[in-house]
Enzyme design. Structure first.
Site, PDB file in Angstrom:
ATOM      1  N   LYS A  90      37.088  37.982  38.301  1.00 46.56           N
ATOM      2  CA  LYS A  90      35.853  38.256  39.059  1.00 46.56           C
ATOM      3  C   LYS A  90      34.721  38.709  38.128  1.00 46.56           C
ATOM      4  CE  LYS A  90      37.942  41.372  41.599  1.00 46.56           C
ATOM      5  NZ  LYS A  90      39.296  41.296  40.998  1.00 46.56           N
TER       6      LYS A  90
ATOM      7  N   ARG B 100      37.029  46.593  49.330  1.00 49.73           N
ATOM      8  CA  ARG B 100      38.435  46.510  48.939  1.00 49.73           C
ATOM      9  C   ARG B 100      39.349  46.969  50.065  1.00 49.73           C
ATOM     10  NH1 ARG B 100      37.877  46.849  43.058  1.00 49.73           N
ATOM     11  NH2 ARG B 100      39.865  46.726  41.993  1.00 49.73           N
TER      12      ARG B 100
ATOM     13  N   ARG C 179      43.781  41.990  28.404  1.00 48.43           N
ATOM     14  CA  ARG C 179      42.347  42.322  28.564  1.00 48.43           C
ATOM     15  C   ARG C 179      41.964  43.470  27.635  1.00 48.43           C
ATOM     16  NH1 ARG C 179      39.844  43.189  34.423  1.00 48.43           N
ATOM     17  NH2 ARG C 179      41.463  44.762  34.638  1.00 48.43           N
TER      18      ARG C 179
ATOM     19  N   ARG D  23      41.984  49.176  28.915  1.00 55.32           N
ATOM     20  CA  ARG D  23      41.766  50.070  30.051  1.00 55.32           C
ATOM     21  C   ARG D  23      43.068  50.797  30.379  1.00 55.32           C
ATOM     22  NH1 ARG D  23      38.675  46.506  34.674  1.00 55.32           N
ATOM     23  NH2 ARG D  23      40.050  47.765  35.970  1.00 55.32           N
TER      24      ARG D  23
ATOM     25  N   ARG E  69      48.581  48.611  40.913  1.00 61.08           N
ATOM     26  CA  ARG E  69      47.339  47.997  41.382  1.00 61.08           C
ATOM     27  C   ARG E  69      47.612  46.718  42.172  1.00 61.08           C
ATOM     28  NH1 ARG E  69      44.560  47.145  36.211  1.00 61.08           N
ATOM     29  NH2 ARG E  69      42.754  46.341  37.266  1.00 61.08           N
TER      30      ARG E  69
HETATM   31  P1  ADP Z   1      38.765  40.981  37.289  1.00 64.45           P
HETATM   32  O1  ADP Z   1      37.312  41.359  37.170  1.00 64.45           O
HETATM   33  O2  ADP Z   1      39.028  40.067  38.446  1.00 64.45           O
HETATM   34  O3  ADP Z   1      39.714  42.156  37.269  1.00 64.45           O
HETATM   35  P2  ADP Z   1      38.374  39.968  34.575  1.00 64.45           P
HETATM   36  O4  ADP Z   1      37.156  39.119  34.718  1.00 64.45           O
HETATM   37  O5  ADP Z   1      38.209  41.283  33.897  1.00 64.45           O
HETATM   38  O6  ADP Z   1      39.122  40.110  35.997  1.00 64.45           O
HETATM   39  O7  ADP Z   1      39.468  39.081  33.800  1.00 64.45           O
HETATM   40  C1  ADP Z   1      40.746  39.623  33.460  1.00 64.45           C
HETATM   41  C2  ADP Z   1      41.131  39.130  32.048  1.00 64.45           C
HETATM   42  O8  ADP Z   1      41.338  37.728  32.082  1.00 64.45           O
HETATM   43  C3  ADP Z   1      40.066  39.385  30.971  1.00 64.45           C
HETATM   44  O9  ADP Z   1      40.717  39.718  29.783  1.00 64.45           O
HETATM   45  C4  ADP Z   1      39.329  38.040  30.857  1.00 64.45           C
HETATM   46  O10 ADP Z   1      38.828  37.833  29.539  1.00 64.45           O
HETATM   47  C5  ADP Z   1      40.429  37.044  31.207  1.00 64.45           C
HETATM   48  N1  ADP Z   1      39.925  35.893  31.967  1.00 64.45           N
HETATM   49  C6  ADP Z   1      39.054  35.931  33.008  1.00 64.45           C
HETATM   50  N2  ADP Z   1      38.840  34.699  33.498  1.00 64.45           N
HETATM   51  C7  ADP Z   1      39.616  33.873  32.753  1.00 64.45           C
HETATM   52  C8  ADP Z   1      39.845  32.461  32.764  1.00 64.45           C
HETATM   53  N3  ADP Z   1      39.243  31.673  33.653  1.00 64.45           N
HETATM   54  N4  ADP Z   1      40.706  31.957  31.862  1.00 64.45           N
HETATM   55  C9  ADP Z   1      41.337  32.766  30.968  1.00 64.45           C
HETATM   56  N5  ADP Z   1      41.156  34.091  30.907  1.00 64.45           N
HETATM   57  C10 ADP Z   1      40.305  34.630  31.782  1.00 64.45           C
HETATM   58  P1  AMP Z   2      38.044  47.052  39.001  1.00 68.05           P
HETATM   59  O1  AMP Z   2      37.171  47.204  37.810  1.00 68.05           O
HETATM   60  O2  AMP Z   2      37.377  46.281  40.114  1.00 68.05           O
HETATM   61  O3  AMP Z   2      39.407  46.518  38.652  1.00 68.05           O
HETATM   62  O4  AMP Z   2      38.248  48.522  39.605  1.00 68.05           O
HETATM   63  C1  AMP Z   2      38.880  49.528  38.847  1.00 68.05           C
HETATM   64  C2  AMP Z   2      39.267  50.688  39.745  1.00 68.05           C
HETATM   65  O5  AMP Z   2      38.100  51.298  40.312  1.00 68.05           O
HETATM   66  C3  AMP Z   2      40.169  50.377  40.937  1.00 68.05           C
HETATM   67  O6  AMP Z   2      41.534  50.272  40.592  1.00 68.05           O
HETATM   68  C4  AMP Z   2      39.877  51.573  41.854  1.00 68.05           C
HETATM   69  O7  AMP Z   2      40.529  52.742  41.395  1.00 68.05           O
HETATM   70  C5  AMP Z   2      38.367  51.770  41.624  1.00 68.05           C
HETATM   71  N1  AMP Z   2      37.585  50.954  42.577  1.00 68.05           N
HETATM   72  C6  AMP Z   2      36.770  49.897  42.271  1.00 68.05           C
HETATM   73  N2  AMP Z   2      36.209  49.389  43.372  1.00 68.05           N
HETATM   74  C7  AMP Z   2      36.694  50.113  44.428  1.00 68.05           C
HETATM   75  C8  AMP Z   2      36.519  50.062  45.826  1.00 68.05           C
HETATM   76  N3  AMP Z   2      35.737  49.132  46.400  1.00 68.05           N
HETATM   77  N4  AMP Z   2      37.173  50.972  46.588  1.00 68.05           N
HETATM   78  C9  AMP Z   2      37.948  51.903  46.028  1.00 68.05           C
HETATM   79  N5  AMP Z   2      38.187  52.004  44.712  1.00 68.05           N
HETATM   80  C10 AMP Z   2      37.560  51.113  43.905  1.00 68.05           C
END
Ligand code: ADP
Ligand code: AMP
Length: 212
Positions: free
Chosen positions: A13, A88, A122, A155, A166
């Site tokens: 995302k 969420r 990541r 992270r 998660r």
């Molecule tokens: P989210 O925001 O949904 O938690 P991220 O955008 O942070 O996910 O992506 C999670 C991990 O996967 C990151 O390390 C990112 O670089 C990698 N990633 C994201 N999209 C892709 C993709 N289409 N192909 C390969 N790796 C990806």
């Molecule tokens: P994310 O970066 O979207 O993976 O979010 C990281 C963390 O932030 C989550 O695991 C939750 O602890 C908190 N968080 C993010 N968005 C929300 C939400 N909409 N509601 C509650 N907690 C959230």
């Protein structure tokens, strides 16, 4: 255009939002990024949510809803926005309806094995906010941010125990939103397993078709 990015942690995302915001000229509003920045800056909010984020649990609805409600009042949202990681829970989605008009909910679909591979590799840069992957999206120099030169970190919630929690939290509390947004006709599935460029292209096609 006001868009929600839905999907499990690691679905991509944030990565797709970072690309899409340039194309659409809209802000990328990530509640996770807002919380992480508050933690980094040791604000009152940061102190309140630090241990919640490390464990992979969700921040209480009321607090998160108020935060997003205030953020959407800022001037940069007038031409649209991408909401990443909010709502969420069902109560968050219900609250959002009272202060926002959403055009699409993009549901990024990715298999569980791939989610785990993405989350375990990541790495993030705290200052620049840029997200990397050690294999799929590596920086030019291993372990160093291309933009700021700062060291990349993992992270806390990408460590194995928190990841498993998660994914459970996602299934229990967030996945029900797929049905919620299917019922009101806003949901669009996008296969998130392809390259970021292809996933971005699928997303842009979906919203173009929806507007046409
Ligand atoms: P989210 O925001 O949904 O938690 P991220 O955008 O942070 O996910 O992506 C999670 C991990 O996967 C990151 O390390 C990112 O670089 C990698 N990633 C994201 N999209 C892709 C993709 N289409 N192909 C390969 N790796 C990806
Ligand atoms: P994310 O970066 O979207 O993976 O979010 C990281 C963390 O932030 C989550 O695991 C939750 O602890 C908190 N968080 C993010 N968005 C929300 C939400 N909409 N509601 C509650 N907690 C959230």
């Amino acid at each position: 255009m006001n868009v929600i990015f839905l999907g499990p942690p690691g679905a991509g995302k944030g990565t797709i939002a970072a690309l899409a915001k340039e194309k659409l000229s809209v802000p990328h509003i990530s509640t996770g990024d807002i919380f992480r920045s508050a933690i980094k800056n040791e604000t009152a909010l940061g102190k309140q949510v630090k241990s919640i984020l490390s464990s992979g649990e969700l921040v209480p609805d009321e607090l998160t809803i108020d935060l997003v409600k205030e953020r959407l009042k800022e001037g940069d949202t007038s031409g649209g926005y991408i909401l990443d990681g909010f709502p969420r829970t069902i109560p968050q989605a219900e609250a959002l309806e009272t202060f926002a008009d959403i055009d699409f909910v993009i549901n990024f679909t990715v298999e569980r094995d791939m989610i785990i591979r993405r989350l375990s590799g990541r790495r993030i840069a705290k200052e620049s906010g840029k997200v990397y992957h050690i294999l799929y999206n590596p920086p030019k120099t291993a372990g160093i941010c291309d933009i700021t030169g700062e060291p990349l970190i993992q992270r806390d919630d990408d460590k194995e125990e928190a990841v498993i929690n998660r994914l459970e939290v996602y299934e229990r509390q967030t996945a029900p939103l797929i049905e919620y947004y299917t019922e009101n006709g806003l949901i669009r599935d996008v296969d998130g397993s392809d390259t970021p460029e292809k996933v971005l292209a699928s997303f842009l096609t979906v919203i173009d078709e929806g507007n046409g």
